[in-house]
Every structure is written in C-alpha cells, then in structure tokens.
Motif scaffolding. Structure first.
Motif, PDB file in Angstrom:
ATOM      1  N   HIS A   1       0.809  -1.216   0.000  1.00 31.09           N
ATOM      2  CA  HIS A   1       0.000   0.000   0.000  1.00 31.09           C
ATOM      3  C   HIS A   1       0.846   1.271   0.000  1.00 31.09           C
ATOM      4  O   HIS A   1       0.490   2.257  -0.648  1.00 31.09           O
ATOM      5  CB  HIS A   1      -0.933   0.027   1.203  1.00 31.09           C
TER       6      HIS A   1
ATOM      7  N   TRP B   1      -5.778   1.038  -2.336  1.00 34.99           N
ATOM      8  CA  TRP B   1      -5.476  -0.152  -1.549  1.00 34.99           C
ATOM      9  C   TRP B   1      -5.538  -1.355  -2.478  1.00 34.99           C
ATOM     10  O   TRP B   1      -6.423  -1.452  -3.331  1.00 34.99           O
ATOM     11  CB  TRP B   1      -6.482  -0.300  -0.407  1.00 34.99           C
TER      12      TRP B   1
ATOM     13  N   TYR C   1      -7.660  -2.612   7.041  1.00 28.70           N
ATOM     14  CA  TYR C   1      -6.954  -1.471   6.463  1.00 28.70           C
ATOM     15  C   TYR C   1      -7.624  -1.095   5.172  1.00 28.70           C
ATOM     16  O   TYR C   1      -7.989  -1.978   4.418  1.00 28.70           O
ATOM     17  CB  TYR C   1      -5.470  -1.820   6.193  1.00 28.70           C
ATOM     18  N   PRO C   2      -7.766   0.198   4.906  1.00 23.89           N
ATOM     19  CA  PRO C   2      -7.452   1.296   5.809  1.00 23.89           C
ATOM     20  C   PRO C   2      -8.455   1.349   6.951  1.00 23.89           C
ATOM     21  O   PRO C   2      -9.606   0.941   6.797  1.00 23.89           O
ATOM     22  CB  PRO C   2      -7.555   2.533   4.929  1.00 23.89           C
TER      23      PRO C   2
ATOM     24  N   SER D   1      -8.650   6.496  10.413  1.00 29.07           N
ATOM     25  CA  SER D   1      -7.598   7.098   9.593  1.00 29.07           C
ATOM     26  C   SER D   1      -8.166   7.700   8.316  1.00 29.07           C
ATOM     27  O   SER D   1      -7.730   8.765   7.880  1.00 29.07           O
ATOM     28  CB  SER D   1      -6.523   6.065   9.263  1.00 29.07           C
ATOM     29  N   GLN D   2      -9.147   7.044   7.717  1.00 32.17           N
ATOM     30  CA  GLN D   2      -9.801   7.605   6.540  1.00 32.17           C
ATOM     31  C   GLN D   2     -10.537   8.889   6.899  1.00 32.17           C
ATOM     32  O   GLN D   2     -10.455   9.880   6.180  1.00 32.17           O
ATOM     33  CB  GLN D   2     -10.783   6.602   5.944  1.00 32.17           C
TER      34      GLN D   2
ATOM     35  N   THR E   1      -2.339   9.093   6.279  1.00 34.56           N
ATOM     36  CA  THR E   1      -1.752   8.277   5.233  1.00 34.56           C
ATOM     37  C   THR E   1      -0.512   7.582   5.770  1.00 34.56           C
ATOM     38  O   THR E   1       0.377   8.242   6.319  1.00 34.56           O
ATOM     39  CB  THR E   1      -1.350   9.147   4.015  1.00 34.56           C
TER      40      THR E   1
ATOM     41  N   THR F   1      -0.274   0.988  13.779  1.00 36.44           N
ATOM     42  CA  THR F   1       0.201   0.457  12.502  1.00 36.44           C
ATOM     43  C   THR F   1       1.517  -0.278  12.701  1.00 36.44           C
ATOM     44  O   THR F   1       1.708  -1.382  12.177  1.00 36.44           O
ATOM     45  CB  THR F   1       0.361   1.587  11.471  1.00 36.44           C
TER      46      THR F   1
END
Length: 162
Positions: free
Chosen positions: A17, A23, A32-33, A37-38, A43, A85
């Motif tokens: 990624h 993705w 993920y994602p 975070s989105q 990023t 992560t």
C-alpha cells in the motif's frame, strides 16, 4: 471473503500500500485502511516490522481547539495510528492487540502544517511492548509531541472479534 490462507501478512499488505493511493485487492486479517484514519485523512508513508510513519495535513481551521491551534487530541490520535500500525505489522492471524497506556508530552503548537508521526518499539515483548512516537512538523522538522505507549498483544479467545 477469502479464507485466512488467502490473506497476506499485515506487513506485506501494508508494504504494497505505501506509495499508492489505492489499496490493493489483497486482504489481511486486520482492517486497512482503518475507518478513523480515513475520516481524519491519515496516510501511511513508511512501514517496516514494528515501525511505521503516518502523515497528515493538519489545519487549525479544521482540527483546532479554542486557542486556535491544532487540538492535542488530534495529535494523540495521529500518534496512536502510527503506533497501532507499527504493532500491527507484527501480528499473525489469530492475534490482535490493545493499547493499555498512552502518554503524551506536547512540545510546540501547530497551526497549519504537514505532520509526520513515526513510531518504533522501545522495548518489544512477546505480550507487552513499549513504543515511542515522535510527531514532527515537516516544514521545519521540529518535534511537536512525543508519545509513549504500552501495547498488549492478544491471542486465542482474547483476540476473537477484535
């Protein structure tokens, strides 16, 4: 849904990624994602076993507090995303993890800047691992905050449904 035999290890999935806006179609046993975070525009920019960097364009007009600077909670969420992560790259199928402690030292304010959070293990363990994450402003490479976290790896029934 592909079976766990068809899923990539998390580290391989994230390496594919990094550097891509899309993705890959491949899956891993973790999500993920991530939704948060989105939502916040994070990023992943670099990933290795136990190490990760996450970037965001921060702006006090969107992420601000009552003083007019980027909110500290936003910075903590950025660090938590980098730490999560980093630790996720070490997870195998049937394993998950949870944060059991998170501490932050705020060093300087942010109004509008690209921030980079880089997390690495300070003391990796089989069940309990300690991470440190530094958030820097990319415009001047000055640290904004330092975050430490204790993460517990979950296995077996403790990891189910997480």
């Amino acid at each position: 849904m592909p079976g766990s035999d068809d899923r990539l290890p998390v580290l391989d999935h994230l390496r594919r990624h990094v550097g891509s806006e899309a993705w890959p179609d491949e899956r891993t046993h973790m999500r993920y994602p991530t939704a948060i975070s989105q939502t916040l525009g994070f990023t992943i920019t670099a990933v290795e076993a136990g190490v990760a960097s996450v970037r965001v364009d921060a702006d006090a007009t969107r992420h601000g507090n009552q003083q007019g600077t980027v909110h500290g909670g936003f910075l903590v969420e950025l660090a938590d995303a980098a730490i999560g992560t980093a630790h996720s790259t070490l997870m195998r199928p049937g394993e998950s993890f949870t944060t059991i402690d998170l501490r932050v030292a705020f060093l300087r304010p942010v109004w509008h800047d690209t921030l980079l959070a880089t997390a690495r293990p300070e003391h990796p363990g089989r069940t309990i691992s300690h991470y440190v994450c530094e958030i820097v402003r990319t415009s001047d490479n000055k640290p904004v905050a330092t975050v430490t976290s204790t993460v517990m790896t979950l296995r077996g029934t403790a990891a189910e449904g997480r």
